[in-house]
Design an enzyme around this catalytic site. Structure first.
Site, PDB file in Angstrom:
ATOM      1  N   ASP A  46      36.494 -13.063 -40.680  1.00  0.00           N
ATOM      2  CA  ASP A  46      36.029 -12.834 -40.806  1.00  0.00           C
ATOM      3  C   ASP A  46      37.242 -11.681 -41.532  1.00  0.00           C
ATOM      4  OD1 ASP A  46      32.625 -11.217 -42.379  1.00  0.00           O
ATOM      5  OD2 ASP A  46      34.204  -9.851 -41.916  1.00  0.00           O
ATOM      6  N   TYR A  51      40.374  -4.596 -46.236  1.00  0.00           N
ATOM      7  CA  TYR A  51      41.316  -4.367 -44.178  1.00  0.00           C
ATOM      8  C   TYR A  51      42.671  -4.289 -44.426  1.00  0.00           C
ATOM      9  CZ  TYR A  51      36.351  -6.014 -42.921  1.00  0.00           C
ATOM     10  OH  TYR A  51      34.690  -5.692 -42.943  1.00  0.00           O
ATOM     11  N   LYS A  76      35.672 -10.688 -48.782  1.00  0.00           N
ATOM     12  CA  LYS A  76      34.805 -10.057 -49.329  1.00  0.00           C
ATOM     13  C   LYS A  76      35.652  -9.480 -50.782  1.00  0.00           C
ATOM     14  CE  LYS A  76      33.229  -8.681 -44.879  1.00  0.00           C
ATOM     15  NZ  LYS A  76      34.375  -8.698 -43.854  1.00  0.00           N
ATOM     16  N   HIS A 109      31.221  -6.823 -51.455  1.00  0.00           N
ATOM     17  CA  HIS A 109      30.808  -5.911 -50.267  1.00  0.00           C
ATOM     18  C   HIS A 109      29.928  -5.587 -50.444  1.00  0.00           C
ATOM     19  CE1 HIS A 109      34.158  -5.173 -46.425  1.00  0.00           C
ATOM     20  NE2 HIS A 109      32.997  -4.743 -46.119  1.00  0.00           N
ATOM     21  N   ILE A 230      29.903 -11.364 -35.523  1.00  0.00           N
ATOM     22  CA  ILE A 230      31.507 -11.692 -35.639  1.00  0.00           C
ATOM     23  C   ILE A 230      32.309 -10.077 -34.574  1.00  0.00           C
ATOM     24  CG2 ILE A 230      32.122 -12.218 -37.405  1.00  0.00           C
ATOM     25  CD1 ILE A 230      31.712  -9.632 -39.007  1.00  0.00           C
ATOM     26  N   LYS A 232      34.421  -7.789 -32.721  1.00  0.00           N
ATOM     27  CA  LYS A 232      36.538  -7.764 -33.004  1.00  0.00           C
ATOM     28  C   LYS A 232      36.472  -7.098 -31.968  1.00  0.00           C
ATOM     29  CE  LYS A 232      39.363  -4.107 -34.146  1.00  0.00           C
ATOM     30  NZ  LYS A 232      39.040  -2.390 -34.513  1.00  0.00           N
ATOM     31  N   SER A 233      37.812  -7.090 -31.726  1.00  0.00           N
ATOM     32  CA  SER A 233      38.817  -6.534 -30.625  1.00  0.00           C
ATOM     33  C   SER A 233      40.281  -7.343 -30.231  1.00  0.00           C
ATOM     34  CB  SER A 233      38.033  -6.729 -28.340  1.00  0.00           C
ATOM     35  OG  SER A 233      39.045  -6.976 -27.391  1.00  0.00           O
ATOM     36  N   VAL A 234      41.182  -5.904 -30.307  1.00  0.00           N
ATOM     37  CA  VAL A 234      42.517  -6.252 -30.163  1.00  0.00           C
ATOM     38  C   VAL A 234      43.390  -7.200 -29.108  1.00  0.00           C
ATOM     39  CG1 VAL A 234      42.651  -5.626 -32.453  1.00  0.00           C
ATOM     40  CG2 VAL A 234      42.938  -4.057 -30.092  1.00  0.00           C
ATOM     41  N   ASN A 242      34.913 -11.865 -24.797  1.00  0.00           N
ATOM     42  CA  ASN A 242      33.808 -11.679 -26.645  1.00  0.00           C
ATOM     43  C   ASN A 242      33.095 -13.455 -26.387  1.00  0.00           C
ATOM     44  OD1 ASN A 242      33.587  -8.823 -26.207  1.00  0.00           O
ATOM     45  ND2 ASN A 242      34.790  -8.866 -28.204  1.00  0.00           N
TER      46      ASN A 242
END
Length: 281
Positions: A46, A51, A76, A109, A230, A232-234, A242
């Site tokens: 996503d 972004y 979006k 969005h 959805i 999120k992690s980096v 997750n």
């Protein structure tokens, strides 16, 4: 590897219930973390024009070795691009950045009620779907009243509604509205913000029961109540963690323990802007 379950849209297409979000991920980082998400098992990504990382996501897709049929990509339309013709142009620009011939899911969005362009914008999404440029269309950050207006004025029901949704802000009324209309609910900021939710004693208790992490418990709750989610992690280990939430099976006691955390009735819980009054470009 456990595969994410899929949910079926009202248009007959399907979406992996567990996806990977890239909000606040720089374009140069997006390629690496999306590649790691693919390696962990994620097939649903996503992103959004605002972004600034559609190109990075596109590079990850191109280098993944996965075919278009094996992945599900959402992006979006940003607020400044609302309106019929601007939407058509913005969509093509997003597709170019992603390096795709067509898209799985395109969302408005934000409703932006002060602009009052969202019906014309929705008509453009309908046209894109008719042309075969996008499989499914939906909205993000709308009110029930705004969605009803789209339906009344175009006859087309969104496939999905993406909203802020986490145990402290469970959005029961909007979820019920969506269910009545055949609209799936998707959660952004599914783990809350600032760590308070993940440190909540109720979450910790369910985590201990399942020998899981707090984040896995919250993701499992989303899956159990039917949300598309959805996280999120980096961090590669957390991306893998997750995805492993798919292996947790909640019972009704687990669901209710997390449900009781909702703070909406007390006038709290929301983190982001209120779609009913949001007005920003």
């Amino acid at each position: 590897m456990t595969l994410s379950p899929t949910l079926t849209f009202n248009d007959g297409h399907t979406i992996p219930q567990l996806g990977y979000g890239v909000w606040q991920v720089e374009d140069g980082v997006a390629e690496k973390v999306v590649r790691q998400a693919f390696e962990a098992g994620f097939r649903h990504i996503d992103t959004a024009r605002i972004y600034g990382n559609e190109a990075g996501v596109g590079r990850a897709i191109a280098g993944s070795g996965l075919t278009p049929d094996e992945i599900f990509i959402t992006t979006k339309l940003w607020n400044a691009d609302q309106g019929y013709e601007p939407t058509l142009a913005a969509f093509e620009e997003s597709l170019d950045r992603l390096g795709l011939e067509k898209l799985d899911l395109y969302l408005i969005h934000w409703m932006q009620p002060q602009q009052d362009k969202y019906v014309d914008t929705w008509r453009a999404l309908i046209e894109l779907q008719k042309r075969g440029r996008v499989k499914s269309i939906g909205v993000s950050n709308f009110t029930a009243k705004g969605i009803q207006r789209l339906i009344d004025e175009t006859g087309v029901v969104p496939a999905i509604h993406q909203i802020e949704l986490h145990p402290y802000f469970s959005q029961q009324e909007l979820r019920d509205f969506g269910r009545e209309k055949g609209i799936l609910t998707q959660a952004w900021s599914p783990l809350g913000q600032g760590g308070a939710l993940l440190e909540d004693p109720a979450v910790a208790a369910v985590a201990a029961k399942h020998h899981a992490t707090p984040a896995q418990v919250v993701i499992a709750w989303h899956l159990a109540i039917g949300n598309v989610v959805i996280p999120k992690s980096v961090t590669e280990s957390r991306i893998q963690e997750n995805y492993a939430a798919l292996d947790i099976t909640f019972d009704e006691d687990d669901v209710q323990a997390i449900n009781r955390l909702d703070r909406t009735a007390a006038g709290g819980g929301r983190i982001g802007p209120d779609p009913a009054v949001s007005d920003f470009a």
